[in-house]
Design a protein around this motif. Structure first.
Motif, mmCIF file in Angstrom:
data_model
loop_
_atom_site.group_PDB
_atom_site.id
_atom_site.type_symbol
_atom_site.label_atom_id
_atom_site.label_comp_id
_atom_site.label_asym_id
_atom_site.label_seq_id
_atom_site.Cartn_x
_atom_site.Cartn_y
_atom_site.Cartn_z
ATOM 1 N N LYS A 214 2.229 -2.963 -9.910
ATOM 2 C CA LYS A 214 3.226 -1.930 -10.206
ATOM 3 C C LYS A 214 2.745 -1.051 -11.355
ATOM 4 C CE LYS A 214 7.430 -4.075 -8.443
ATOM 5 N NZ LYS A 214 8.829 -4.488 -8.742
ATOM 6 N N ALA A 215 2.659 0.233 -11.079
ATOM 7 C CA ALA A 215 2.296 1.219 -12.098
ATOM 8 C C ALA A 215 3.581 1.849 -12.646
ATOM 9 C CB ALA A 215 1.384 2.285 -11.505
ATOM 10 N N PRO A 216 3.532 2.414 -13.831
ATOM 11 C CA PRO A 216 4.731 3.030 -14.416
ATOM 12 C C PRO A 216 5.309 4.129 -13.529
ATOM 13 C CG PRO A 216 3.004 2.804 -16.067
ATOM 14 C CD PRO A 216 2.376 2.465 -14.750
ATOM 15 N N GLY A 217 6.643 4.238 -13.533
ATOM 16 C CA GLY A 217 7.317 5.320 -12.834
ATOM 17 C C GLY A 217 7.618 5.062 -11.379
ATOM 18 N N GLY A 218 7.342 3.866 -10.907
ATOM 19 C CA GLY A 218 7.536 3.589 -9.490
ATOM 20 C C GLY A 218 8.913 3.103 -9.117
ATOM 21 N N GLY A 219 9.681 2.687 -10.093
ATOM 22 C CA GLY A 219 11.006 2.186 -9.786
ATOM 23 C C GLY A 219 10.966 0.729 -9.355
ATOM 24 N N GLU A 220 12.123 0.235 -8.904
ATOM 25 C CA GLU A 220 12.255 -1.168 -8.527
ATOM 26 C C GLU A 220 11.876 -1.385 -7.064
ATOM 27 O OE1 GLU A 220 13.017 -3.581 -10.686
ATOM 28 O OE2 GLU A 220 13.010 -2.039 -12.245
ATOM 29 N N GLY A 221 11.634 -2.657 -6.754
ATOM 30 C CA GLY A 221 11.365 -3.039 -5.371
ATOM 31 C C GLY A 221 9.997 -2.607 -4.881
ATOM 32 N N THR A 222 9.844 -2.639 -3.574
ATOM 33 C CA THR A 222 8.534 -2.360 -2.983
ATOM 34 C C THR A 222 8.134 -0.892 -3.106
ATOM 35 O OG1 THR A 222 9.573 -2.024 -0.821
ATOM 36 C CG2 THR A 222 8.760 -4.234 -1.318
ATOM 37 N N LYS A 223 9.105 -0.015 -3.359
ATOM 38 C CA LYS A 223 8.773 1.401 -3.491
ATOM 39 C C LYS A 223 7.919 1.685 -4.720
ATOM 40 C CE LYS A 223 12.855 3.048 -0.997
ATOM 41 N NZ LYS A 223 14.103 3.848 -1.056
ATOM 42 N N GLY A 270 -6.374 -7.574 -17.658
ATOM 43 C CA GLY A 270 -6.776 -6.223 -18.021
ATOM 44 C C GLY A 270 -7.992 -5.765 -17.254
ATOM 45 N N ALA A 271 -8.108 -6.208 -16.005
ATOM 46 C CA ALA A 271 -9.267 -5.852 -15.171
ATOM 47 C C ALA A 271 -9.205 -4.380 -14.781
ATOM 48 C CB ALA A 271 -9.297 -6.724 -13.929
ATOM 49 N N THR A 272 -10.367 -3.783 -14.627
ATOM 50 C CA THR A 272 -10.436 -2.387 -14.201
ATOM 51 C C THR A 272 -10.168 -2.280 -12.712
ATOM 52 O OG1 THR A 272 -12.048 -1.852 -15.923
ATOM 53 C CG2 THR A 272 -11.909 -0.351 -14.049
ATOM 54 N N GLY A 273 -9.225 -1.411 -12.365
ATOM 55 C CA GLY A 273 -8.887 -1.201 -10.969
ATOM 56 C C GLY A 273 -8.807 0.274 -10.639
ATOM 57 N N TYR A 274 -8.917 0.582 -9.350
ATOM 58 C CA TYR A 274 -8.908 1.969 -8.892
ATOM 59 C C TYR A 274 -7.862 2.123 -7.791
ATOM 60 C CZ TYR A 274 -13.376 1.658 -11.288
ATOM 61 O OH TYR A 274 -14.351 1.416 -12.224
ATOM 62 N N LEU A 275 -7.037 3.118 -7.934
ATOM 63 C CA LEU A 275 -5.945 3.354 -6.992
ATOM 64 C C LEU A 275 -6.486 3.658 -5.592
ATOM 65 C CD1 LEU A 275 -2.843 3.837 -6.584
ATOM 66 C CD2 LEU A 275 -3.311 6.251 -7.082
ATOM 67 N N VAL A 276 -5.891 3.017 -4.600
ATOM 68 C CA VAL A 276 -6.201 3.286 -3.194
ATOM 69 C C VAL A 276 -5.021 4.043 -2.597
ATOM 70 C CG1 VAL A 276 -6.697 2.296 -0.934
ATOM 71 C CG2 VAL A 276 -7.566 1.185 -2.997
ATOM 72 N N GLY A 277 -5.278 5.211 -2.049
ATOM 73 C CA GLY A 277 -4.203 5.988 -1.459
ATOM 74 C C GLY A 277 -3.281 6.574 -2.514
ATOM 75 N N GLU A 278 -2.030 6.793 -2.146
ATOM 76 C CA GLU A 278 -1.072 7.421 -3.042
ATOM 77 C C GLU A 278 -0.457 6.416 -4.007
ATOM 78 O OE1 GLU A 278 1.736 10.242 -1.216
ATOM 79 O OE2 GLU A 278 0.737 9.802 0.678
ATOM 80 N N LEU A 279 -0.133 6.906 -5.188
ATOM 81 C CA LEU A 279 0.564 6.084 -6.171
ATOM 82 C C LEU A 279 1.936 5.701 -5.628
ATOM 83 C CD1 LEU A 279 0.192 5.013 -9.099
ATOM 84 C CD2 LEU A 279 1.438 7.049 -9.873
ATOM 85 N N HIS A 280 2.295 4.423 -5.817
ATOM 86 C CA HIS A 280 3.586 3.873 -5.390
ATOM 87 C C HIS A 280 3.732 3.809 -3.869
ATOM 88 C CE1 HIS A 280 4.329 4.338 -9.580
ATOM 89 N NE2 HIS A 280 4.608 5.642 -9.526
ATOM 90 N N LYS A 281 2.622 3.944 -3.146
ATOM 91 C CA LYS A 281 2.656 3.835 -1.686
ATOM 92 C C LYS A 281 1.754 2.700 -1.212
ATOM 93 C CE LYS A 281 5.202 7.598 -1.165
ATOM 94 N NZ LYS A 281 6.596 7.543 -0.663
ATOM 95 N N GLY A 282 1.649 1.671 -2.032
ATOM 96 C CA GLY A 282 0.702 0.596 -1.733
ATOM 97 C C GLY A 282 1.055 -0.244 -0.526
ATOM 98 N N MET A 283 2.343 -0.366 -0.234
ATOM 99 C CA MET A 283 2.730 -1.190 0.912
ATOM 100 C C MET A 283 2.209 -0.609 2.213
ATOM 101 S SD MET A 283 4.148 -3.833 -0.260
ATOM 102 C CE MET A 283 4.786 -4.498 1.261
ATOM 103 N N ARG A 284 2.169 0.711 2.292
ATOM 104 C CA ARG A 284 1.656 1.360 3.505
ATOM 105 C C ARG A 284 0.196 0.961 3.733
ATOM 106 N NH1 ARG A 284 1.988 7.628 3.139
ATOM 107 N NH2 ARG A 284 4.199 7.059 2.892
ATOM 108 N N ALA A 285 -0.586 0.978 2.673
ATOM 109 C CA ALA A 285 -1.998 0.621 2.801
ATOM 110 C C ALA A 285 -2.165 -0.872 3.071
ATOM 111 C CB ALA A 285 -2.750 1.012 1.530
ATOM 112 N N MET A 286 -1.356 -1.690 2.400
ATOM 113 C CA MET A 286 -1.485 -3.133 2.587
ATOM 114 C C MET A 286 -1.128 -3.539 4.013
ATOM 115 S SD MET A 286 -2.454 -5.968 1.342
ATOM 116 C CE MET A 286 -2.617 -5.734 -0.427
ATOM 117 N N PHE A 287 -0.160 -2.870 4.614
ATOM 118 C CA PHE A 287 0.224 -3.239 5.972
ATOM 119 C C PHE A 287 -0.848 -2.881 6.989
ATOM 120 C CE2 PHE A 287 4.625 -4.029 4.585
ATOM 121 C CZ PHE A 287 4.861 -5.188 5.305
#
Length: 592
Positions: A214-223, A270-287
């Motif tokens: 979860k990155a800042p600004g995403g709100g609650e839940g899977t969104k 504190g591992a370095t990570g890189y966003l895949v796809g859109e921010l706060h849209k991770g469930m779409r990519a994971m599915f």
């Protein structure tokens, strides 16, 4: 030690006599002639039977070890993985632009069954990579694909999917792993993931973790969830490996089965990570990973049943016990082989009819995935989406049941480690749990998939069954032994769906209480359809004067068994569904 003989003949029958792949208009299928698919399956079968299968009991006995943060796989796994990598098997159906061979997903599925039956725990290392490759292929940036895909498809690097945390599994909206944005566009990933298959091991030079956080600004839940690439070792601009990232294995799970696969607790500090796809849209990519993984798990279910059945059959042919009630079948011996006894034959036919029907079902599902991707066929995409929870849930339930039946065939020998059946039982058990428990699959089917495309997709399934029956009715025996039972079962499935429509809105628990039975009812109808299609192909082969009459007559007899002895379970499932929610919900929680 158990044996394994690749079922390439049956695979060829499904590919060419049932699915007729070489005449399909799906792009890439024209090259799938009998000679080509035979060559691929034979070579894969040699690797499966000669290298992977002998390591299956080794992996089960030794398991994986964790020392000073380093996970060691069982003896022989590294050498076997190198053979698989060097043979190009990992990238068989991957994008040629990144080093893959570009074969259809269907062929990769057939090869995958061989590897899973031979050594399920081993195959999971490359299987998880395949899912990660697909997620990056669809959702990654051009730079990310260029950086990671060639090495992952080659097999020098592997991949994982990181979802579950100690406090949540199915409800991913409860995850606590955090992603803090950095000035350079990367993120610092902090949190703990559990039950991560192939999370740490010694088979590849690098492991590319795909992590939900979860990155800042995403709100609650899977969104609010995003997906991140978190490599074990950082990758320099020239593609070489750099420093170790702040990700480590904090422990190995002690499991009931699949001991040869490292199931890890993964700590991200504190591992370095890189966003895949859109921010706060991770469930779409994971599915993207999850849907393929669920079909793959359905394959695991029947593939373990297949190798268990092979060994049960061998035992039943050799084991002497008692005499045939109609007269001695082995008069020169002290007793008859147990395969002469009706109850043993029932047991074996339950196994055989399920395994062969399930294989056809999964191959058909893989064909639909190819059509959806290669031909951009929306109807195929919707149909496989509808059937995915059935493939995963029904085939793993019945696959586990099949391994138990196979174990039972061996009697006391099946309960001992020497014969290997108890390992198949233990390994198969996880398939009913991971990638979404089967209860969740049934809820997905009833709660989401039935309403797909405003219900038009499930109606298209019923129309497809109806059209097949109508087109095939000129075959007399096919009508009596296959089409009529299929028609009855399909009507019962429609009746169950109508019950949900009439009662689900006003009494949601009426639908939810019947969802598991509906998944099994649907699964039986799908296998009934598969057996009807296979029987039709075999009748046509016999009519055309096939040189292998025995194979086709055996196929028809096995199908008749399924239609007569297994398909009628649909009536029981319908009765349970129509009993509604009261039998399930009337007992107060405190009184259990």
């Amino acid at each position: 030690m158990p044996t394994y003989t690749p079922p390439t003949k049956d695979m060829q029958f499904i590919l060419h006599d049932v699915l007729k792949v070489s005449t399909s208009d799906t792009p890439g299928y024209a090259e799938l002639d009998r000679e080509f698919t035979s060559a691929v399956l034979e070579e894969a079968g040699k690797l499966a039977a000669g290298v992977l299968a002998p390591l299956n009991p080794v992996g089960d006995r030794e398991g994986c070890t964790l020392q000073n943060g380093v996970v060691r796989t069982p003896k022989g796994f590294k050498e076997a993985y190198d053979q698989m990598r060097d043979g190009g098997w990992i990238g068989l159906d991957c994008d040629p632009d990144y080093g893959g061979q570009g074969m259809p997903y269907l062929l990769g599925t057939a090869v995958g069954e061989l590897f899973v039956s031979a050594n399920m725990a081993f195959n999971m290392y490359q299987g998880l990579s395949h899912g990660a490759i697909n997620a990056l292929q669809v959702h990654g940036s051009d730079q990310q694909k260029a950086t990671y895909l060639p090495k992952m498809i080659e097999g020098s690097w592997s991949g994982t999917m990181n979802l579950t945390e100690p406090q949540c599994g199915t409800d991913l909206g409860l995850i606590r792993t955090k992603a803090e944005p950095q000035d350079d566009g990367s993120y610092r990933i902090s949190g703990q993931k559990i039950w991560i298959s192939a999370g740490e091991h010694d088979l590849t030079d690098n492991i590319i973790h795909l992590v939900l956080a979860k990155a800042p600004g995403g709100g609650e839940g899977t969104k609010g969830i995003s997906l991140f690439i978190v490599p074990k070792f950082m990758v320099n601009e020239d593609g070489s490996l750099g420093d170790r990232n702040a990700v480590s294995c904090g422990g190995l799970e002690e499991k009931m089965g699949i001991h040869g696969n490292a199931t890890c607790v993964m700590n991200y500090d504190g591992a370095t990570g890189y966003l895949v796809g859109e921010l706060h849209k991770g469930m779409r990519a994971m599915f993207t990973m999850m849907n393929e993984a669920r079909l793959g798990v359905g394959l695991q279910g029947y593939a373990q049943g297949a190798v268990a059945y092979e060994n049960a059959l061998g035992f039943a042919r050799d084991r002497l016990q008692g005499r045939d009630v109609t007269g001695a079948q082995n008069p020169d011996g002290p007793a008859d082989p147990i395969i002469v006894h009706p109850d043993v034959r029932r047991n074996l036919l339950d196994q055989k009819s399920f395994v062969e029907g399930a294989r056809a079902f999964v191959f058909w599902g893989a064909e639909m995935i190819d059509r959806s991707h290669r031909a951009k066929d929306d109807q195929a995409e919707q149909m496989i989406s509808l059937l995915t929870p059935v493939i995963k849930g029904f085939l793993t339930d019945k696959g586990f049941e099949t391994t138990v039946l196979a174990q039972q065939t061996l009697g006391g020998s099946g309960f001992t480690r020497e014969w290997g059946l108890e390992q198949f039982v233990r390994d198969a058990r996880i398939t009913m749990i991971y990638e979404g428990t089967n209860g969740i699959q049934s809820l997905d089917l009833v709660g989401r998939k039935l309403a797909l495309n405003n219900g038009k997709t499930v109606m298209a399934f019923f129309d497809m069954v109806k059209d097949f029956i109508k087109e095939s009715e000129e075959h007399g025996e096919l009508k009596e032994y296959f089409l009529d039972p299929l028609k009855k079962a399909s009507k019962e499935l429609q009746q169950a769906g109508m019950f949900f429509m009439q009662n689900g809105m006003k009494t949601p628990n009426a639908a939810l209480s019947g969802s598991y039975d509906f998944m099994h009812l649907f699964g039986h109808v799908c296998l009934g359809l598969m057996w009807s299609r296979m029987a039709k192909a075999s009748y046509e082969a016999l009519k055309d004067g096939t040189a292998d009459e025995d194979f086709h007559r055996t196929k028809i007899a096995t199908g008749r068994y399924y239609m007569a002895r297994q398909l009628p379970a649909t009536a029981t499932h319908l009765a349970r569904i129509e009993s509604g929610a009261d039998p399930v919900m009337q007992l107060d929680a405190a009184n259990f």
